[in-house]
Motif scaffolding. Sequence first.
Motif, PDB file in Angstrom:
ATOM      1  N   GLY A  38       0.801  -1.222   0.000  1.00  0.00           N
ATOM      2  CA  GLY A  38       0.000   0.000   0.000  1.00  0.00           C
ATOM      3  C   GLY A  38       0.824   1.257   0.000  1.00  0.00           C
ATOM      4  O   GLY A  38       2.054   1.221  -0.143  1.00  0.00           O
ATOM      5  N   ASP A  39       0.123   2.389   0.184  1.00  0.00           N
ATOM      6  CA  ASP A  39       0.825   3.666   0.313  1.00  0.00           C
ATOM      7  C   ASP A  39       1.202   3.860   1.785  1.00  0.00           C
ATOM      8  O   ASP A  39       0.904   3.007   2.642  1.00  0.00           O
ATOM      9  CB  ASP A  39      -0.021   4.824  -0.256  1.00  0.00           C
ATOM     10  CG  ASP A  39      -1.272   5.136   0.547  1.00  0.00           C
ATOM     11  OD1 ASP A  39      -1.517   4.492   1.593  1.00  0.00           O
ATOM     12  OD2 ASP A  39      -2.036   6.035   0.127  1.00  0.00           O
ATOM     13  N   SER A  40       1.859   4.967   2.070  1.00  0.00           N
ATOM     14  CA  SER A  40       2.400   5.158   3.426  1.00  0.00           C
ATOM     15  C   SER A  40       1.298   5.155   4.487  1.00  0.00           C
ATOM     16  O   SER A  40       1.487   4.623   5.581  1.00  0.00           O
ATOM     17  CB  SER A  40       3.140   6.485   3.514  1.00  0.00           C
ATOM     18  OG  SER A  40       4.034   6.609   2.462  1.00  0.00           O
ATOM     19  N   VAL A 126       1.170  13.652   8.681  1.00  0.00           N
ATOM     20  CA  VAL A 126       0.274  13.494   7.534  1.00  0.00           C
ATOM     21  C   VAL A 126       0.977  12.629   6.506  1.00  0.00           C
ATOM     22  O   VAL A 126       2.195  12.449   6.552  1.00  0.00           O
ATOM     23  CB  VAL A 126      -0.087  14.860   6.874  1.00  0.00           C
ATOM     24  CG1 VAL A 126      -0.873  15.749   7.812  1.00  0.00           C
ATOM     25  CG2 VAL A 126       1.157  15.589   6.356  1.00  0.00           C
ATOM     26  N   THR A 127       0.192  12.090   5.575  1.00  0.00           N
ATOM     27  CA  THR A 127       0.788  11.459   4.394  1.00  0.00           C
ATOM     28  C   THR A 127       0.224  12.195   3.188  1.00  0.00           C
ATOM     29  O   THR A 127      -0.673  13.044   3.321  1.00  0.00           O
ATOM     30  CB  THR A 127       0.433   9.958   4.290  1.00  0.00           C
ATOM     31  OG1 THR A 127      -0.931   9.841   3.915  1.00  0.00           O
ATOM     32  CG2 THR A 127       0.696   9.205   5.579  1.00  0.00           C
ATOM     33  N   SER A 128       0.678  11.800   2.005  1.00  0.00           N
ATOM     34  CA  SER A 128       0.197  12.501   0.808  1.00  0.00           C
ATOM     35  C   SER A 128      -1.292  12.263   0.576  1.00  0.00           C
ATOM     36  O   SER A 128      -1.953  13.061  -0.065  1.00  0.00           O
ATOM     37  CB  SER A 128       1.006  12.072  -0.416  1.00  0.00           C
ATOM     38  OG  SER A 128       0.965  10.682  -0.556  1.00  0.00           O
ATOM     39  N   SER A 129      -1.837  11.176   1.135  1.00  0.00           N
ATOM     40  CA  SER A 129      -3.259  10.896   0.886  1.00  0.00           C
ATOM     41  C   SER A 129      -4.186  11.627   1.858  1.00  0.00           C
ATOM     42  O   SER A 129      -5.373  11.759   1.593  1.00  0.00           O
ATOM     43  CB  SER A 129      -3.535   9.386   0.943  1.00  0.00           C
ATOM     44  OG  SER A 129      -3.406   8.925   2.265  1.00  0.00           O
ATOM     45  N   ALA A 196      -0.133  12.385 -11.253  1.00  0.00           N
ATOM     46  CA  ALA A 196       1.107  12.799 -10.586  1.00  0.00           C
ATOM     47  C   ALA A 196       1.004  12.703  -9.073  1.00  0.00           C
ATOM     48  O   ALA A 196      -0.059  12.894  -8.479  1.00  0.00           O
ATOM     49  CB  ALA A 196       1.443  14.234 -10.990  1.00  0.00           C
ATOM     50  N   HIS A 197       2.153  12.417  -8.462  1.00  0.00           N
ATOM     51  CA  HIS A 197       2.252  12.394  -6.994  1.00  0.00           C
ATOM     52  C   HIS A 197       2.554  13.818  -6.521  1.00  0.00           C
ATOM     53  O   HIS A 197       3.323  14.535  -7.172  1.00  0.00           O
ATOM     54  CB  HIS A 197       3.383  11.438  -6.585  1.00  0.00           C
ATOM     55  CG  HIS A 197       3.348  11.089  -5.144  1.00  0.00           C
ATOM     56  ND1 HIS A 197       3.841  11.933  -4.169  1.00  0.00           N
ATOM     57  CD2 HIS A 197       2.862  10.008  -4.506  1.00  0.00           C
ATOM     58  CE1 HIS A 197       3.659  11.358  -2.982  1.00  0.00           C
ATOM     59  NE2 HIS A 197       3.065  10.194  -3.148  1.00  0.00           N
ATOM     60  N   PRO A 198       1.965  14.253  -5.390  1.00  0.00           N
ATOM     61  CA  PRO A 198       2.186  15.642  -4.947  1.00  0.00           C
ATOM     62  C   PRO A 198       3.613  15.957  -4.491  1.00  0.00           C
ATOM     63  O   PRO A 198       3.901  17.110  -4.161  1.00  0.00           O
ATOM     64  CB  PRO A 198       1.178  15.823  -3.807  1.00  0.00           C
ATOM     65  CG  PRO A 198       0.855  14.447  -3.340  1.00  0.00           C
ATOM     66  CD  PRO A 198       0.996  13.549  -4.535  1.00  0.00           C
ATOM     67  N   GLY A 212      -2.387  12.621  -6.657  1.00  0.00           N
ATOM     68  CA  GLY A 212      -2.735  11.792  -5.505  1.00  0.00           C
ATOM     69  C   GLY A 212      -1.571  10.943  -5.036  1.00  0.00           C
ATOM     70  O   GLY A 212      -0.507  10.889  -5.676  1.00  0.00           O
ATOM     71  N   SER A 213      -1.786  10.279  -3.906  1.00  0.00           N
ATOM     72  CA  SER A 213      -0.770   9.366  -3.355  1.00  0.00           C
ATOM     73  C   SER A 213      -0.639   8.157  -4.285  1.00  0.00           C
ATOM     74  O   SER A 213      -1.411   8.012  -5.245  1.00  0.00           O
ATOM     75  CB  SER A 213      -1.206   8.898  -1.962  1.00  0.00           C
ATOM     76  OG  SER A 213      -2.251   7.942  -2.093  1.00  0.00           O
ATOM     77  N   THR A 214       0.283   7.277  -3.987  1.00  0.00           N
ATOM     78  CA  THR A 214       0.474   6.091  -4.839  1.00  0.00           C
ATOM     79  C   THR A 214      -0.823   5.276  -4.933  1.00  0.00           C
ATOM     80  O   THR A 214      -1.248   4.913  -6.028  1.00  0.00           O
ATOM     81  CB  THR A 214       1.624   5.220  -4.305  1.00  0.00           C
ATOM     82  OG1 THR A 214       1.440   4.996  -2.917  1.00  0.00           O
ATOM     83  CG2 THR A 214       2.961   5.886  -4.525  1.00  0.00           C
ATOM     84  N   SER A 215      -1.486   5.034  -3.816  1.00  0.00           N
ATOM     85  CA  SER A 215      -2.752   4.265  -3.841  1.00  0.00           C
ATOM     86  C   SER A 215      -3.813   5.002  -4.621  1.00  0.00           C
ATOM     87  O   SER A 215      -4.581   4.399  -5.372  1.00  0.00           O
ATOM     88  CB  SER A 215      -3.328   4.066  -2.437  1.00  0.00           C
ATOM     89  OG  SER A 215      -2.496   3.303  -1.673  1.00  0.00           O
ATOM     90  N   ASN A 261      16.673   3.765  -2.943  1.00  0.00           N
ATOM     91  CA  ASN A 261      16.511   3.213  -1.591  1.00  0.00           C
ATOM     92  C   ASN A 261      15.423   2.146  -1.545  1.00  0.00           C
ATOM     93  O   ASN A 261      15.615   1.077  -0.966  1.00  0.00           O
ATOM     94  CB  ASN A 261      16.231   4.339  -0.605  1.00  0.00           C
ATOM     95  CG  ASN A 261      17.513   5.029  -0.215  1.00  0.00           C
ATOM     96  OD1 ASN A 261      18.287   4.489   0.559  1.00  0.00           O
ATOM     97  ND2 ASN A 261      17.770   6.185  -0.792  1.00  0.00           N
ATOM     98  N   MET A 262      14.290   2.436  -2.175  1.00  0.00           N
ATOM     99  CA  MET A 262      13.219   1.429  -2.212  1.00  0.00           C
ATOM    100  C   MET A 262      13.695   0.175  -2.956  1.00  0.00           C
ATOM    101  O   MET A 262      13.316  -0.948  -2.620  1.00  0.00           O
ATOM    102  CB  MET A 262      11.993   2.010  -2.911  1.00  0.00           C
ATOM    103  CG  MET A 262      11.269   3.050  -2.086  1.00  0.00           C
ATOM    104  SD  MET A 262      10.321   2.258  -0.764  1.00  0.00           S
ATOM    105  CE  MET A 262       9.361   3.651  -0.185  1.00  0.00           C
ATOM    106  N   LYS A 263      14.533   0.398  -3.972  1.00  0.00           N
ATOM    107  CA  LYS A 263      14.969  -0.730  -4.801  1.00  0.00           C
ATOM    108  C   LYS A 263      16.075  -1.556  -4.135  1.00  0.00           C
ATOM    109  O   LYS A 263      16.534  -2.557  -4.698  1.00  0.00           O
ATOM    110  CB  LYS A 263      15.437  -0.215  -6.176  1.00  0.00           C
ATOM    111  CG  LYS A 263      14.305   0.425  -6.983  1.00  0.00           C
ATOM    112  CD  LYS A 263      13.158  -0.554  -7.268  1.00  0.00           C
ATOM    113  CE  LYS A 263      12.121  -0.009  -8.216  1.00  0.00           C
ATOM    114  NZ  LYS A 263      11.052   0.760  -7.587  1.00  0.00           N
TER     115      LYS A 263
HETATM  116  P1  13P Z   1       2.752   7.569  -0.603  1.00  0.00           P
HETATM  117  O1  13P Z   1       2.925   6.104  -0.546  1.00  0.00           O
HETATM  118  O2  13P Z   1       2.076   8.064   0.622  1.00  0.00           O
HETATM  119  O3  13P Z   1       2.073   8.013  -1.843  1.00  0.00           O
HETATM  120  O4  13P Z   1       4.201   8.239  -0.551  1.00  0.00           O
HETATM  121  C1  13P Z   1       5.152   8.133  -1.492  1.00  0.00           C
HETATM  122  C2  13P Z   1       6.535   8.070  -0.983  1.00  0.00           C
HETATM  123  O5  13P Z   1       7.397   8.751  -1.450  1.00  0.00           O
HETATM  124  C3  13P Z   1       6.858   7.135   0.031  1.00  0.00           C
HETATM  125  O6  13P Z   1       8.205   7.170   0.201  1.00  0.00           O
END
Ligand code: 13P
Length: 304
Positions: A38-40, A126-129, A196-198, A212-215, A261-263
């Motif tokens: 999921g998203d954060s 907060v998160t982006s969502s 696009a992601h914010p 929006g957020s990734t989700s 980093n995620m990778k």
């Molecule tokens: P979200 O998963 O909240 O959209 O955030 C993106 C992100 O950059 C997480 O590192």
Amino acid sequence: MNESIKNKIEQLKKEKDAVLLAHYYVDGEVQEIADYVGDSYYLAEIATKVPESVILFCGVSFMGESAKILNPEKKVIMADQYADCPMAHMVDMDKIEEVRKEYPDVAVVCYVNSTAEIKTASDVCVTSSNALKIVKKLPNKDIFFIPDNNLGRYIAGQLPEKHFIFNDGYCHVHKSIHAEDVKKAKELHPEALVLAHPECTGDVLELADYVGSTSQIIDYATASDNKVFLICTEMGVFYELMQKNPDKKFLSVGHRQFCPNMKRVSLEGVAEALEKLDPEVELSEEVRLKAHAPLKRMLELAAN
Ligand code: 13P
Ligand code: SF4
């Protein structure tokens, strides 16, 4: 090879009473074996609901820290010890103190992409969502938005009644998505919608059909009747986008949409971390308790 690692991970999960949580930016093969992806925000929330005694986090360190802060009784293990988000370190305690002195009634609004230490000095996470929903609900007029400048400005643009103080943190992955590349991609694919992601810069967000957020990006593309999309966020989301929408086309706008980093998170790393139950997220009880308050406030404000 992959199959034997996957079997090993399944076996270790049972043996260790572990659950695997993964962010949409990790490799597809890791998302595939995770119990929850999921998203954060979703990951922070689901971490409070899973019954297993061990949480194995496939993501970056602030995500594991949040899971530990919210669930002190659980063992939280990172799939990769060095997967860290550079933006999480782009604000410091002195800056927060300085702003609090200048604006005594300020609310320090902390994007979850931040260290546990920074959360201890914040009023709400907060998160982006959920950032817009949460900041709107705060009684304070003055808002110090940390660490991400782009998300802060995006939210501020929708809340003219508030006075924002910005910090100059950024995500290097989203910053490297350039408006010029989006424009060129739009010319080549005029039928495409731009999602696009914010964390992207303002000039990219202006070109977007949806932010929006990734989700939220995945949900929007899935619900849309459109067939082609230009995706302005990290490329890990393509895995879920294609799983849910095999008949649609998802295009990146450049070659830099890659979070190193995620990778770092790999199947081998997951298996090793599960086997050794290491590296474990450890926080002092003082830091954990102070950082718990803004995270708990986020969960409450986002839910209602
Ligand atoms: P979200 O998963 O909240 O959209 O955030 C993106 C992100 O950059 C997480 O590192
Ligand atoms: Fe941090 Fe950006 Fe990577 Fe997300 S994509 S973890 S914000 S560097």
